[in-house]
Design an enzyme around this catalytic site. Structure first.
Site, PDB file in Angstrom:
ATOM      1  N   ASP A 110      -1.208  -7.371   4.631  1.00 17.14           N
ATOM      2  CA  ASP A 110       0.147  -7.413   4.084  1.00 17.14           C
ATOM      3  C   ASP A 110       0.521  -8.889   4.005  1.00 17.14           C
ATOM      4  OD1 ASP A 110       2.719  -6.650   3.228  1.00 17.14           O
ATOM      5  OD2 ASP A 110       3.468  -6.732   5.284  1.00 17.14           O
ATOM      6  N   GLU A 114      -1.927  -5.669  -0.592  1.00 15.60           N
ATOM      7  CA  GLU A 114      -0.796  -5.226  -1.401  1.00 15.60           C
ATOM      8  C   GLU A 114      -0.656  -6.110  -2.634  1.00 15.60           C
ATOM      9  OE1 GLU A 114       3.943  -4.171  -0.826  1.00 15.60           O
ATOM     10  OE2 GLU A 114       2.897  -5.241   0.759  1.00 15.60           O
ATOM     11  N   ASP A 152       5.002  -5.585  10.100  1.00 13.27           N
ATOM     12  CA  ASP A 152       4.018  -6.166   9.173  1.00 13.27           C
ATOM     13  C   ASP A 152       2.610  -5.668   9.472  1.00 13.27           C
ATOM     14  OD1 ASP A 152       5.572  -8.114   7.413  1.00 13.27           O
ATOM     15  OD2 ASP A 152       6.227  -8.690   9.411  1.00 13.27           O
TER      16      ASP A 152
END
Length: 175
Positions: free
Chosen positions: A8, A68, A140
């Site tokens: 991430d 992502e 996160d």
């Protein structure tokens, strides 16, 4: 069996999560956050991301890498920095010849929670349940684990589809 590293990305905080996927079974390996020294310039921060992601790769030996995709927010400068952080992490994986897959934030939420509009707490809760963790991972890190889980699900679906296609082709040959 496949070891998947999910990332991430962020220019201040980059989450990571490593899982093992064997068929539909998922096993938690490790997760955490790379805290970037924001007092430094962007080039130094990108170097930190590269070094830390490379270290995780060298320690965990993932077979696959999932990250992502960039989404466009209101702040163009933030989106550009996020894109640079993503690119840096992708280069770290590419330098180790690890296949890279990218997933949209909405698709990740959909895969893990069942809705693309899920909030961070819902993602954390589902990651905790899916990986049978004793507590909720940091936000996160949970997002990074969710990315790895999404990739495991997507890979499993592709394998199932490939099997179905082979089966269909086999039936056609029988006629």
């Amino acid at each position: 069996m496949s070891i998947i590293l999910g990332i991430d990305p962020g220019s201040r905080l980059t989450g990571f999560g490593v899982i093992e996927a064997q068929g539909s079974k998922l096993r938690y390996i490790t997760s955490g956050c790379i805290r970037i020294d924001t007092s430094q310039d962007l080039a130094y921060r990108l170097k930190q991301i590269y070094t830390c992601v490379s270290q995780i790769i060298n320690e965990q030996h993932p077979d696959e890498f999932a990250i992502e995709q960039v989404f466009m927010g209101k702040n163009v400068d933030s989106a550009l920095k996020l894109g640079q952080a993503r690119g840096t992490a992708i280069v770290a994986a590419s330098m180790q010849d690890i296949p890279v897959s990218e997933y949209a934030a909405r698709a990740i939420k959909q895969a893990v929670t069942g809705t693309g509009a899920a909030n961070k707490e819902q993602v954390q809760h589902m990651v905790q349940l899916l990986l049978r963790l004793p507590g909720k991972p940091q936000a996160d890190a949970a997002d990074a684990l969710a990315i790895a889980i999404t990739h495991a699900y997507a890979s499993q679906n592709l394998v199932a589809q490939a099997g179905a296609n082979r089966q269909k082709r086999g039936r056609l040959k029988e006629f």
